[in-house]
Motif scaffolding. Structure first.
Motif, PDB file in Angstrom:
ATOM      1  N   LYS A 132       0.862  -1.185   0.000  1.00  0.00           N
ATOM      2  CA  LYS A 132       0.000   0.000   0.000  1.00  0.00           C
ATOM      3  C   LYS A 132       0.892   1.226   0.000  1.00  0.00           C
ATOM      4  N   GLN A 133       0.375   2.279  -0.584  1.00  0.00           N
ATOM      5  CA  GLN A 133       1.116   3.533  -0.577  1.00  0.00           C
ATOM      6  C   GLN A 133       0.220   4.651  -0.098  1.00  0.00           C
ATOM      7  N   TRP A 134       0.669   5.331   0.932  1.00  0.00           N
ATOM      8  CA  TRP A 134      -0.013   6.516   1.426  1.00  0.00           C
ATOM      9  C   TRP A 134       0.899   7.702   1.142  1.00  0.00           C
ATOM     10  N   THR A 135       0.305   8.826   0.863  1.00  0.00           N
ATOM     11  CA  THR A 135       1.080  10.004   0.494  1.00  0.00           C
ATOM     12  C   THR A 135       0.888  11.108   1.533  1.00  0.00           C
ATOM     13  N   VAL A 136       1.994  11.715   1.926  1.00  0.00           N
ATOM     14  CA  VAL A 136       1.951  12.877   2.812  1.00  0.00           C
ATOM     15  C   VAL A 136       2.523  14.061   2.048  1.00  0.00           C
ATOM     16  N   ASP A 137       1.734  15.112   1.939  1.00  0.00           N
ATOM     17  CA  ASP A 137       2.199  16.365   1.342  1.00  0.00           C
ATOM     18  C   ASP A 137       2.419  17.355   2.471  1.00  0.00           C
ATOM     19  N   ILE A 138       3.509  18.099   2.389  1.00  0.00           N
ATOM     20  CA  ILE A 138       3.805  19.116   3.397  1.00  0.00           C
ATOM     21  C   ILE A 138       3.818  20.469   2.702  1.00  0.00           C
TER      22      ILE A 138
END
Length: 88
Positions: free
Chosen positions: A4-10
Motif C-alpha cells: 500500500k502507498q499513502w502520500t503525505v504532502d507538506i
C-alpha cells in the motif's frame, strides 16, 4: 502480499520570522488526516529559512501522527462496539 502507498504532502509558508507547515496524509480510500506545525525565528538568530522549514514540518508531522493515532483509536472503539456483548 499487497503493498500500500499513502502520500503525505507538506505545505510550508513563511511570513517574516514565522514559518507554518501543514502535513496532509491521503490514503487510497480518500481518507485525509492533517497536522499543523509552526516555528518562529528568534530575531537575534541568523536568518536560515531551512531551519524554520524543518522545525515547522517536523512539528506538523508529529501533530499528524497524533491525529492519525486518534483516528485509529476511534476506529478500534467503533469496531469493539459492533462486536456486541461478550458471551458467557
Amino acid at each position: 502480499m499487497e503493498a500500500k502507498q499513502w502520500t503525505v504532502d507538506i505545505y510550508i509558508t513563511e511570513d517574516g520570522d514565522d514559518t507554518h507547515a501543514r502535513a496532509v496524509l491521503r490514503t487510497p480510500d480518500t481518507s485525509t488526516v492533517a497536522g499543523r506545525g509552526a516555528a518562529r525565528r528568534n530575531p537575534v538568530d541568523r536568518p536560515i529559512p531551512e531551519i524554520g522549514d524543518e522545525l515547522a514540518a517536523s512539528r506538523a508531522l508529529e501533530d499528524l501522527a497524533i491525529r492519525l493515532h486518534d483516528v485509529a483509536s476511534e476506529d478500534i472503539v467503533q469496531m469493539a462496539g459492533m462486536a456486541g456483548p461478550a458471551r458467557p
